[in-house]
Design an enzyme around this catalytic site. Sequence first.
Site, PDB file in Angstrom:
ATOM      1  N   TRP A  29      -1.433  13.057  17.517  1.00 21.60           N
ATOM      2  CA  TRP A  29      -0.902  13.066  16.075  1.00 21.60           C
ATOM      3  C   TRP A  29      -0.524  15.138  16.094  1.00 21.60           C
ATOM      4  O   TRP A  29       0.513  15.531  14.434  1.00 21.60           O
ATOM      5  CB  TRP A  29      -2.298  13.307  15.211  1.00 21.60           C
ATOM      6  CG  TRP A  29      -3.121  14.158  14.673  1.00 21.60           C
ATOM      7  CD1 TRP A  29      -4.651  14.772  15.648  1.00 21.60           C
ATOM      8  CD2 TRP A  29      -3.481  15.433  13.613  1.00 21.60           C
ATOM      9  NE1 TRP A  29      -5.664  15.605  14.837  1.00 21.60           N
ATOM     10  CE2 TRP A  29      -4.224  16.156  14.352  1.00 21.60           C
ATOM     11  CE3 TRP A  29      -2.900  15.649  13.262  1.00 21.60           C
ATOM     12  CZ2 TRP A  29      -5.090  17.225  13.013  1.00 21.60           C
ATOM     13  CZ3 TRP A  29      -2.820  16.790  12.196  1.00 21.60           C
ATOM     14  CH2 TRP A  29      -4.232  17.649  12.241  1.00 21.60           C
ATOM     15  N   GLU A  81     -10.020  17.679  13.486  1.00 19.45           N
ATOM     16  CA  GLU A  81     -10.289  18.825  12.601  1.00 19.45           C
ATOM     17  C   GLU A  81     -12.043  18.940  12.146  1.00 19.45           C
ATOM     18  O   GLU A  81     -12.544  19.226  11.301  1.00 19.45           O
ATOM     19  CB  GLU A  81      -9.369  18.549  10.943  1.00 19.45           C
ATOM     20  CG  GLU A  81      -8.369  18.888  10.875  1.00 19.45           C
ATOM     21  CD  GLU A  81      -7.553  17.918  10.073  1.00 19.45           C
ATOM     22  OE1 GLU A  81      -6.473  18.133   9.596  1.00 19.45           O
ATOM     23  OE2 GLU A  81      -8.513  16.698   9.313  1.00 19.45           O
ATOM     24  N   ARG A 132     -10.157   7.838   1.570  1.00 20.49           N
ATOM     25  CA  ARG A 132      -9.515   9.054   0.500  1.00 20.49           C
ATOM     26  C   ARG A 132      -9.567   7.428  -0.409  1.00 20.49           C
ATOM     27  O   ARG A 132     -10.596   7.973  -1.856  1.00 20.49           O
ATOM     28  CB  ARG A 132      -8.024   9.200   1.210  1.00 20.49           C
ATOM     29  CG  ARG A 132      -8.858  10.562   1.880  1.00 20.49           C
ATOM     30  CD  ARG A 132      -9.554  10.274   3.002  1.00 20.49           C
ATOM     31  NE  ARG A 132      -9.832  11.675   3.664  1.00 20.49           N
ATOM     32  CZ  ARG A 132      -8.807  11.948   4.901  1.00 20.49           C
ATOM     33  NH1 ARG A 132      -8.056  11.354   5.078  1.00 20.49           N
ATOM     34  NH2 ARG A 132      -9.061  13.348   5.711  1.00 20.49           N
ATOM     35  N   TYR A 140       4.239  10.499  10.320  1.00 27.16           N
ATOM     36  CA  TYR A 140       2.733  10.723   8.649  1.00 27.16           C
ATOM     37  C   TYR A 140       3.959  10.590   7.530  1.00 27.16           C
ATOM     38  O   TYR A 140       4.080  10.563   7.205  1.00 27.16           O
ATOM     39  CB  TYR A 140       2.099  12.153   8.549  1.00 27.16           C
ATOM     40  CG  TYR A 140       1.300  12.321   9.812  1.00 27.16           C
ATOM     41  CD1 TYR A 140       0.959  12.039  10.606  1.00 27.16           C
ATOM     42  CD2 TYR A 140      -0.112  13.035   9.107  1.00 27.16           C
ATOM     43  CE1 TYR A 140       0.167  12.006  11.366  1.00 27.16           C
ATOM     44  CE2 TYR A 140      -1.042  13.719  10.041  1.00 27.16           C
ATOM     45  CZ  TYR A 140      -0.697  12.451  11.109  1.00 27.16           C
ATOM     46  OH  TYR A 140      -2.630  12.784  11.915  1.00 27.16           O
ATOM     47  N   GLU A 196      -4.567  10.411   0.685  1.00 31.69           N
ATOM     48  CA  GLU A 196      -5.672  11.150  -0.751  1.00 31.69           C
ATOM     49  C   GLU A 196      -4.170  11.488  -1.895  1.00 31.69           C
ATOM     50  O   GLU A 196      -5.240  11.205  -2.775  1.00 31.69           O
ATOM     51  CB  GLU A 196      -5.223  13.140  -0.036  1.00 31.69           C
ATOM     52  CG  GLU A 196      -6.238  13.448   1.343  1.00 31.69           C
ATOM     53  CD  GLU A 196      -5.679  12.769   2.539  1.00 31.69           C
ATOM     54  OE1 GLU A 196      -5.893  13.916   3.311  1.00 31.69           O
ATOM     55  OE2 GLU A 196      -4.482  12.207   2.572  1.00 31.69           O
TER      56      GLU A 196
END
EC number: 3.2.1.52
Length: 542
Positions: free
Chosen positions: A382, A316, A149, A407, A459
């Site tokens: 996760w 995802e 990212r 996280y 991000e």
Amino acid sequence: MGFEDVIPAPRKGWWVPPTPGAFPLDEETVLYAEPGTERVALWLRNALSAATGLPFAEGREDNGIVLRVDPGMAEEAYRVVIDGYAIRIDGGSAAGVFWGAQTFRQLMGPDAYRRAPIDPARREWFVPMVVIEDAPRFRWRGLMLDVARHFTPKDGVLRYLDLMAAHKLNVLHFHLTDDQGWRVEIRRYPKLTETGSWRARTKFGHGASPLWEEKPHGGHYTQDDIREIVAYAAERHITVVPEIDVPGHSQAAIAAYPELGNTDVIDTTSLKVWDSWGISPNVLAPTDNTLRFYEGVLEELLELFPSRFVHVGGDECLKDQWRRSPTAQARIRELGLADEDGLQSWFIGHFDKWLSARGRRLVGWDEILEGGLADGAAVSSWRGYEGGIAAARAGHDVVMCPEQQVYLDHRQDAGADEPVPIGYVRTLEDVYRFEPVPPELTPEEAGHVLGTQANVWTEVMEDHARVDYQTFPRLVAFAEVAWSPLPAPAERDFADFERRMATHYRRLDALGVAYRPPSGPLPWQRRPGVLGRPIDGPPPDR
């Protein structure tokens, strides 16, 4: 300063003699490496000579530091003995000796972490006369660093390997590819980096943020860069586990090679490396061409990374394009699969078998459980503990990294000054009370918990200072959880940990870490007006 200030907390320590004393280090102090410890001695000499100006020449007089492998000890166990005769650092292997050397460096005080002497006239240092016996709780003590990212240049990765080593962490999970960038050179597919490593602009903030950084962002590691990173890690007894994300989180690869996408559903030639955050709907096509392409990627990857585990992501993966794709639906029928989840399971299973045939093991995010888990696969749990519990009960190895707990892109405080607030509030104390092994597991099932890791998704971390802020000091608490045999979460002595952190902040200062101060972010660490991604409601606690 004695063993009571060591982080992670050692299993046992005591003063020699019963009252505190000190052992001097000076121009005459020598460093002797018994067979098998030579590389540790090189690291220790370089680190301590830089900070102190003392030579630590080779020799084996009593007035010295002796490194030795003791085959009677567990592999990563160590023993540090500082008495009136010498300093002895023993370990069950070179790795154990190295962890003992890290503890010895802590005993020398925060200035031992500097790169040059701050008082060149000082020609004598003192370390406490103590005995410390220690060994890690888990064999997988990891940090996942997302360089897809926001790209972290090679020197930044080497810096984080040093920071990991200082905290006795031993696995770097290297997240090299995603929708927003491909970061590793693959020579047979040059467009992966020529095209896939750069995006035209970048979302500043998360989700609903209207802000953009209107300039290209990117970069990648050459294969020689990767070799250097892997070798540097190995010198610090850290294993680098690469991650190449499939079949989702693959828009950067599809932008470089459009034939990898679902060409019967969308015009993949129009895709660019993604400039925003979230989950891209553009996923890999489940074709033989895609399988052969990624086999080629992995062939080069295995030459670069000697790690037993190879991470293939698997998280995802939006399946809307597969539902609309005649090619994907035909493959489901051909294989006799129930649905698109089964198609992803087949995709992951192919690479599980491919890696197993080459002496490696596949590890993936817990979505790889959906549709059936590949035989030899391990799971990075996760989305909470549930995936890890299910995998362990099925006999699969697990690395616990639940987002609600570890996280580190998630906010550290509920205050408005937190920069780009993401996710749950997870304070230093919350991380310290994280327990990697769910109590629901039997002792046999718990044996499948290889360990734990903290995940740093970047991000909203545009540079190394932002990465430092989100990662530290919480990574210090995590390191103690991963190493030390702590009591149950409610019984942990956080007040004592905070007391030890008073010294450890000075070590971080000497290392140049831009951590979040206990009092809150400094003015230049804030990001006023930059939207984050709040999550309503309290996270599930354990």
